[in-house]
Write an enzyme that holds these catalytic residues in place. Structure first.
Site, PDB file in Angstrom:
ATOM      1  N   GLU A 122       8.108   4.982  -2.943  1.00  0.00           N
ATOM      2  CA  GLU A 122       8.671   4.548  -4.369  1.00  0.00           C
ATOM      3  C   GLU A 122       9.350   3.276  -4.239  1.00  0.00           C
ATOM      4  OE1 GLU A 122      11.269   7.745  -5.613  1.00  0.00           O
ATOM      5  OE2 GLU A 122       9.659   9.224  -6.177  1.00  0.00           O
ATOM      6  N   HIS A 148       0.751  -1.174   0.037  1.00  0.00           N
ATOM      7  CA  HIS A 148      -0.149  -0.123   0.096  1.00  0.00           C
ATOM      8  C   HIS A 148       0.828   1.310  -0.011  1.00  0.00           C
ATOM      9  CE1 HIS A 148      -2.500   3.398   1.695  1.00  0.00           C
ATOM     10  NE2 HIS A 148      -3.569   2.540   1.068  1.00  0.00           N
ATOM     11  N   HIS A 200      -8.771  -1.351  -3.388  1.00  0.00           N
ATOM     12  CA  HIS A 200      -7.438  -1.581  -3.843  1.00  0.00           C
ATOM     13  C   HIS A 200      -7.191  -2.788  -4.750  1.00  0.00           C
ATOM     14  CE1 HIS A 200      -6.181   1.963  -1.808  1.00  0.00           C
ATOM     15  NE2 HIS A 200      -5.902   1.626  -0.640  1.00  0.00           N
TER      16      HIS A 200
END
Length: 244
Positions: free
Chosen positions: A56, A20, A83
Site C-alpha cells: 500500500e 511493482h 505492466h
C-alpha cells in the site's frame, strides 16, 4: 491588475511513482528513500507513490486521492512489458485524475550510470577475463528483452567487457545459463549487475549465483532520481502515453 491576474497559478502536475510491490520489506523502504531523493531534487513538486500489487498504497487508491488533478505516472520499471503497456494505463484510465504515463526507466544512460556505480561499490575492477551478467526480472514481451539488451550494451560501453542479459523468470537465458556461456568464452571473473529497482526475491536469487561479486539493486542512487525527473519532464513535452 485584473482579478484574473490575482488568481493563483496552477501548480505542476503531480509525479506519481509506480512501484511493482514486494513482500520484502526492504523494497518499500528503498522506494520511499528514492521518493525522498526526488523530492529533495525538485522542491515544490508533489510526489506520490502507488503500487501495482502487494504494497500500500495501491495505485488506484493513490490516484483516487488526487481527485481530478493532473498527474504524471512514472513506472519504477526498467523495460517495457505487460505492466507498462496494460496494467498501469488501465489503472490510470479508471481514475478521476487527468493522467499521462511516462516511459519506463530503461533503457537510458542514467540507468547504466547507476548499474556501473553499484558494481564499483561492490568491488568491480577491470580484469583481463572479466565479464558481467545483467540480471533482470524477465518478461515474455519481446520489447522488454530488447530494452534489457540495450541496457546491457550501454553498460558494456562503460566497462569495456562483455555484458550478457539474463533473467529471473519468463525469459532466457537464466543467470546460471549466462554464467556457463561466459565461462565457455574464457571469461572467469564474472560479476552480476542487479537490474532491479529494489531488493526482493528475484534480486536475492540472482545474486546468490554470483561466482565473484554481486552488485546491490539500483535503489535510491542520485542518477535514479535524476532519471525519474527526466521521464517526468519528457512525458510533459512528448506525451508518451495519455489517459483520460
Amino acid at each position: 491588475m485584473t482579478a484574473t491576474d490575482l488568481s493563483p497559478r496552477p501548480g505542476p502536475p503531480a509525479l506519481v511513482l509506480v512501484a511493482h510491490g514486494s513482500r520484502d520489506p526492504r523494497a518499500l523502504s528503498t522506494v520511499r528513500a528514492l521518493m525522498d531523493r526526488v523530492r529533495e531534487l525538485r522542491p515544490g513538486l508533489p510526489v506520490h507513490l502507488g503500487h501495482i500489487e502487494l504494497n500500500e498504497p495501491l495505485l488506484p487508491d493513490a490516484l483516487a486521492a488526487l481527485g481530478d488533478a493532473e498527474a504524471v505516472l512514472v513506472p519504477l520499471l526498467l523495460s517495457r512489458g505487460y505492466h507498462v503497456k496494460q496494467d498501469i494505463p488501465e489503472m490510470a484510465a479508471a481514475s478521476p485524475a487527468r493522467t499521462r504515463v511516462a516511459a519506463p526507466l530503461g533503457p537510458h544512460p542514467l540507468l547504466a550510470d547507476t548499474l556501473h556505480a553499484r558494481l564499483l561499490e561492490a568491488g568491480w575492477r577491470p580484469r583481463p577475463a572479466g565479464a558481467v551478467v545483467l540480471a533482470a526480472a524477465g518478461s515474455r514481451d519481446p520489447e522488454s528483452r530488447l530494452d534489457t539488451h540495450r541496457t546491457a550494451r550501454l553498460l558494456a560501453e562503460r566497462l569495456g567487457v562483455p555484458v550478457v542479459p539474463a533473467y529471473a523468470s519468463a525469459a532466457t537465458p537464466t543467470v546460471e545459463e549466462a554464467l556457463t556461456a561466459l565461462r565457455a568464452r574464457g571469461r572467469h571473473r564474472i560479476a552480476i549487475a542487479s537490474c532491479f529497482t529494489a531488493p526482493g526475491r528475484f534480486a536475492t536469487e540472482c545474486a546468490a549465483h554470483a561466482p565473484w561479486i554481486a552488485a546491490a539493486p539500483l535503489g535510491a542512487h542520485d542518477a535514479m532520481a535524476d532519471l525519474i525527473l527526466h521521464r517526468y519532464t519528457e512525458s510533459l513535452t512528448t506525451r508518451v502515453t495519455a489517459a483520460a
